[in-house]
Design an enzyme around this catalytic site. Structure first.
Site, mmCIF file in Angstrom:
data_model
loop_
_atom_site.group_PDB
_atom_site.id
_atom_site.type_symbol
_atom_site.label_atom_id
_atom_site.label_comp_id
_atom_site.label_asym_id
_atom_site.label_seq_id
_atom_site.Cartn_x
_atom_site.Cartn_y
_atom_site.Cartn_z
ATOM 1 N N GLY A 1 24.465 -1.485 -87.974
ATOM 2 C CA GLY A 1 25.112 -1.703 -89.276
ATOM 3 C C GLY A 1 26.309 -0.787 -89.392
ATOM 4 N N GLY B 1 27.845 2.094 -90.099
ATOM 5 C CA GLY B 1 27.387 3.452 -90.420
ATOM 6 C C GLY B 1 28.501 4.325 -90.951
ATOM 7 N NE ARG B 2 32.596 5.706 -86.617
ATOM 8 C CZ ARG B 2 33.286 6.381 -85.736
ATOM 9 N NH1 ARG B 2 33.902 7.481 -86.106
ATOM 10 N NH2 ARG B 2 33.357 5.993 -84.491
ATOM 11 C CG ASP C 1 30.113 12.704 -89.859
ATOM 12 O OD1 ASP C 1 30.185 11.549 -89.387
ATOM 13 O OD2 ASP C 1 30.867 13.628 -89.511
ATOM 14 N N GLY C 2 29.138 9.514 -91.229
ATOM 15 C CA GLY C 2 29.918 8.436 -91.841
ATOM 16 C C GLY C 2 31.421 8.647 -91.768
ATOM 17 N NE ARG D 1 37.437 -2.577 -87.240
ATOM 18 C CZ ARG D 1 36.480 -2.126 -86.413
ATOM 19 N NH1 ARG D 1 36.796 -1.539 -85.281
ATOM 20 N NH2 ARG D 1 35.227 -2.250 -86.748
ATOM 21 N NE ARG E 1 30.319 -5.658 -86.353
ATOM 22 C CZ ARG E 1 31.016 -4.592 -86.015
ATOM 23 N NH1 ARG E 1 30.890 -4.098 -84.800
ATOM 24 N NH2 ARG E 1 31.811 -3.998 -86.867
ATOM 25 C CG ASP F 1 26.989 -2.886 -81.442
ATOM 26 O OD1 ASP F 1 26.453 -2.894 -80.318
ATOM 27 O OD2 ASP F 1 27.641 -1.911 -81.877
HETATM 28 P P1 AMP Z 1 30.323 2.225 -82.157
HETATM 29 O O1 AMP Z 1 30.024 3.070 -80.960
HETATM 30 O O2 AMP Z 1 31.587 2.601 -82.878
HETATM 31 O O3 AMP Z 1 30.244 0.752 -81.868
HETATM 32 O O4 AMP Z 1 29.167 2.556 -83.208
HETATM 33 C C1 AMP Z 1 27.813 2.271 -82.993
HETATM 34 C C2 AMP Z 1 27.043 2.485 -84.260
HETATM 35 O O5 AMP Z 1 27.046 3.859 -84.633
HETATM 36 C C3 AMP Z 1 27.545 1.718 -85.463
HETATM 37 O O6 AMP Z 1 26.457 1.322 -86.234
HETATM 38 C C4 AMP Z 1 28.387 2.756 -86.179
HETATM 39 O O7 AMP Z 1 28.534 2.463 -87.543
HETATM 40 C C5 AMP Z 1 27.549 4.006 -85.964
HETATM 41 N N1 AMP Z 1 28.348 5.247 -86.043
HETATM 42 C C6 AMP Z 1 29.244 5.718 -85.149
HETATM 43 N N2 AMP Z 1 29.774 6.889 -85.566
HETATM 44 C C7 AMP Z 1 29.206 7.166 -86.772
HETATM 45 C C8 AMP Z 1 29.336 8.218 -87.730
HETATM 46 N N3 AMP Z 1 30.151 9.256 -87.546
HETATM 47 N N4 AMP Z 1 28.591 8.121 -88.859
HETATM 48 C C9 AMP Z 1 27.756 7.094 -89.073
HETATM 49 N N5 AMP Z 1 27.575 6.086 -88.210
HETATM 50 C C10 AMP Z 1 28.286 6.104 -87.065
HETATM 51 MG MG MG Z 2 30.615 -0.861 -82.842
#
Ligand code: AMP
Ligand code: MG
Length: 486
Positions: free
Chosen positions: A90, A92-93, A125-126, A176, A183, A252
């Site tokens: 989901g 997350g940030r 931390d989002g 973005r 996805r 994803d």
């Molecule tokens: P990504 O590697 O960018 O595809 O992210 C994989 C997952 O990790 C997704 O659900 C992102 O929203 C979550 N995520 C990555 N970095 C953070 C962060 N700093 N805080 C919260 N969620 C994160």
């Molecule tokens: Mg991603």
């Protein structure tokens, strides 16, 4: 639909999906937002007019401190196979602040990345750091100008807050723009909800949003699988064409629209090595340059699994039907890849030894650590550096064979070069140059190098200026490493 002086036309249809597919949540306000980059070209393209808005107000809007009227921000739920392992994920940030519809009725998700915690943040931390958000901006915009389907970047804002990674970094938010954020992982999430209605609703929504022509078809589910397969084949061939390595092709991070998404540990290959990986955690080479088509197929199999309940109530029959479609992947990929490589070499028509000729060149490049982009530039007379490598005997022999083959083109040499120039970029966002520009931006508040790079990357197929710096390869040669979740 909401309208105002900037031209926002929000029409937030994602909220019509099942409630389990998203969470309504606002961005967490930031301390002192400051505008770092703004993409005026893109804003005009999507019919947004910020000419009356000063930088302070832009910073307020694109930090999420002052959401535009009509926006309804949500974090999207999704799941995904990460390095082969299934996980619930989901945003997350990230938050989608709304769907903006331009004057031609093109619909765009406007998403903030780094906008604070959501119900899907798990223990993180989002937030996002300035360097990686500028990097996504540079690479996604470069991909767009290279003619490759991609999400775009509208703005980068510094938050005035720190984010803690291995060191303390400046926080940032990227805006973005995407034709959607649906996805493979979104379908995986709907599948595990065990509510067939959720899946059916998502399917109908996807068709309406991306492939409305399929709505009338009696075999629309299988048709969707076929079209997504084609889109992904085209996308991967485009990546292979320019030496792009996505680096984290988890399910994803694969869109149903066929756009490149989630610029994390991605990078461009310098010297040709099919096993190149850049991601620090990809020890097995799962997402190497050469594996990208294989992984795309694996991801499409996961997508097909989600569609099974909609293909046929009898799971066995559904599997048979989906397998028939997926079986075609290798042939379709091979055909497209061959066409693309022939375009890179300016070869017209079909000759039985074309594939062999291509493989011979790639093998020579691999053995001699030749730069992927520059070798094609050399062949089309667009690489001025006197590289001893290209005087090597084996290469000269190959070049003779290639020149003889082009004589069978049934067309002039100029035509052949014209094709090559359309498919071989002179400049790509080279790792050492991207890093250098980010260092200036993040450590010295100096955006001049980022802006120079963005400018040259706008016309990657033309010699608009002295491009020699941008064709330079890293010296001394070093192994480039990129990181996830930065
Ligand atoms: P990504 O590697 O960018 O595809 O992210 C994989 C997952 O990790 C997704 O659900 C992102 O929203 C979550 N995520 C990555 N970095 C953070 C962060 N700093 N805080 C919260 N969620 C994160
Ligand atoms: Mg991603």
């Amino acid at each position: 639909m909401y309208k105002n002086k900037i031209g926002w036309r929000f029409d937030n249809t994602y909220l019509n999906l099942s409630q389990s597919m998203f969470s309504k949540i606002n961005p967490t306000p930031v301390k002192t937002p400051k505008l770092v980059l703004f993409n005026h070209y893109l804003s005009k393209e999507i019919d947004l007019d910020f000419s009356q808005i000063d930088n302070e107000e832009l910073a307020l809007i694109f930090s999420g401190n002052q959401l535009p009227d009509g926006s309804q921000s949500i974090a999207q739920a999704y799941a995904g196979h990460q390095f082969g392992h299934f996980t619930i994920l989901g945003d997350g940030r990230a938050l989608m602040i709304g769907e903006h519809v331009d004057k031609n009725n093109n619909r765009y998700d406007i998403q903030f990345k780094g906008s604070g915690k959501t119900p899907y943040s798990r223990n993180a931390d989002g937030r996002a750091a300035l360097g990686p958000m500028l990097r996504e901006y540079i690479i996604s915009e470069s991909m767009h100008h290279l003619g490759i389907p991609t999400t775009r970047s509208l703005a980068v804002i510094e938050t005035g807050e720190n984010v803690i990674r291995e060191s303390i970094l400046k926080g940032a938010i990227l805006t973005r723009v995407a034709s959607s954020h649906i996805r493979v992982g979104t379908f995986q999430y709907a599948l595990i909800s065990k509510n067939k209605n959720d899946l059916q609703t998502l399917f109908n929504y996807t068709l309406q949003r991306h492939y409305p022509d399929l709505k009338k078809s009696e075999t629309s589910v299988v048709d969707l699988l076929k079209i997504v397969l084609k889109k992904q084949v085209n996308l991967i061939c485009d990546w292979m064409r320019i030496g792009f390595i996505h680096g984290v092709m988890n399910t994803d991070n694969m869109t149903i629209s066929g756009e490149t998404i989630d610029y994390g540990p991605c990078a461009f290959m310098d010297k040709y090595d099919p096993e190149t990986v850049f991601s620090s955690i990809d020890n097995q080479g799962r997402y190497s340059y050469f594996n990208q088509p294989r992984i795309a197929k694996w991801n499409l199999e996961r997508f097909a699994e989600c569609l099974l309940p909609l293909i046929n109530d009898d799971n066995k029959i559904a599997i048979e039907i989906a397998t028939e479609v997926l079986k075609e992947f290798p042939n379709i990929y091979k055909e497209n890849w061959l066409r693309m490589m022939k375009q890179k070499l300016g070869l017209l028509g079909d000759e039985p030894k074309d594939e062999k000729l291509i493989i011979e060149l790639l093998s020579w490049m691999h053995q001699n650590k030749a730069d992927y982009t520059n070798t094609f530039c050399y062949l089309m007379g667009e690489y001025e550096k006197r590289d001893e490598m290209y005087n090597e005997k084996q290469f000269k022999l190959w070049k003779k064979k290639w020149e003889n083959r082009t004589k069978l083109n049934n067309s002039s040499k100029e035509d052949s070069f014209k094709i090559m120039k359309k498919f071989n970029p002179l400049v790509i966002p080279r790792n050492h140059l991207v890093e250098e520009s980010l260092k200036y931006a993040t450590e010295m508040n100096d955006l001049s190098k980022v802006n120079e790079l963005l400018k040259i990357l706008q016309r990657p197929y033309e010699r608009v200026a002295d491009t020699s710096i941008y064709q330079s390869t890293p010296f001394p040669e070093k192994n480039y490493v990129t990181y996830c979740g930065t």
